[in-house]
Enzyme design. Sequence first.
Site, mmCIF file in Angstrom:
data_model
loop_
_atom_site.group_PDB
_atom_site.id
_atom_site.type_symbol
_atom_site.label_atom_id
_atom_site.label_comp_id
_atom_site.label_asym_id
_atom_site.label_seq_id
_atom_site.Cartn_x
_atom_site.Cartn_y
_atom_site.Cartn_z
ATOM 1 N N GLU A 193 107.775 -4.961 22.240
ATOM 2 C CA GLU A 193 106.996 -6.153 22.557
ATOM 3 C C GLU A 193 106.243 -6.592 21.304
ATOM 4 O OE1 GLU A 193 107.217 -7.705 25.285
ATOM 5 O OE2 GLU A 193 107.935 -6.264 26.776
ATOM 6 N N ASP A 217 120.254 -13.585 39.945
ATOM 7 C CA ASP A 217 118.806 -13.422 39.907
ATOM 8 C C ASP A 217 118.192 -14.215 38.758
ATOM 9 O OD1 ASP A 217 116.381 -12.120 40.976
ATOM 10 O OD2 ASP A 217 116.336 -11.084 39.039
#
Length: 308
Positions: A219, A244
Site C-alpha cells: 500500500e 463482482d
Amino acid sequence: MNISGSQADVYADFNGLAQLKAKATGGQGEKQEALEQVARQFETVFLKMMLKSMRDTVPDSELIDGEKTKFYESMYDDQISLDLSKRGHLGLADMIVQQMGGQVKSENMVAAQGLSDYREASVRRIQGALQEVKTAEPSSNVTAINSPEDFIHKMWPQAQQAAQELGVDAKVLLAQSALETGWGKHIMRNKIGQSSHNLFGIKASHGWEGKTVSVQTVEYENGIAEKRQATFRAYDSYQESFNDYVQFLQQNPRYQQALTQVDSNEGFVKGLQKAGYATDPAYAQKILSILNRAQLSGLTVPASGFAS
C-alpha cells in the site's frame, strides 16, 4: 536403520542397515520380517511424497522462508512420514509384501475378506489419501496460466461480457486484471494454496459475506510503499470475479464519475484512481502502459460484444 525387532523410531537412524541385509539372507522367518520392514520403508517414502505435495501448495512466507527453514521442514516431514507409516496402516506396505510373495499378518487383513477384496480395500485407502492431497492443491476453473498470451486467451471472453455491462473497452479490463495479478501468475491464494480467483484486487469490506483470503500486499501512503496484511475477496471462479467487479463499480457511489467516462480508456482508468480504487499513485499509468502493449493491440470485439 535400527530395526532390531521393529522399524526404526527415528528416520535418521541408519545403524541397522547391516542387520536388515543379514535378515534378508537368513531363514524364512527373518526374510519375512525383512520384507515387512522394507515394504514399510517404501510406504514411508510414499507418505513423504504426499506431505511434500501438500506442503508445496502452501505459499512461502517472507518472514520465515529460507534454506534453513526448508531443511528443518524436510526433516520434520521425514519423521512424520515414518510415524504415520508405523501407526496408520495405509495398506501400501501390505500390498508390497503380498506382491513379493510374503505373508500378510491376519490382523492387517480386512475382516472376513479374501486377498482380492483386501487388495481392493487397500487401493481404496490409497486413492482416498491421494484425493486428500488433490483437494489441497490450488484450485482453478482453468488450467495453469503460463504467459501473457495464455492469460489473454483464457480471460478474453469473460472480459468482453463484463465490459459490455459496464460500457467500457474489454481490453481495459484485461489490462487492469493483468496488472493486479501479474498476468495471472500471482493470483492471491489462501493458506492451503487454493486460488482466490480475485483478478481485480478487491478487498473484503465489513459488508462482504463471501469467502476471503488474507495476504501481504503493498500500500502507498504519501507516495511511500509499505507492506501490510490485508483481507481480500475470494471467489469460486474467474467468472465470479468479473461479475463482482461489475457490481462493485456499479453499486459504489464513488465510482459513478469514472463510469461516466467509459468512452475514454484514459478517462476511465484515471477516474478509478481518482476515486481511490488503488493507493499506487501510478496505478492508472501502469494500466495504460499495459493497454498499449502488442499483446492487447490486436484484440477486437465482435459486433455481438462476445467472443466467437
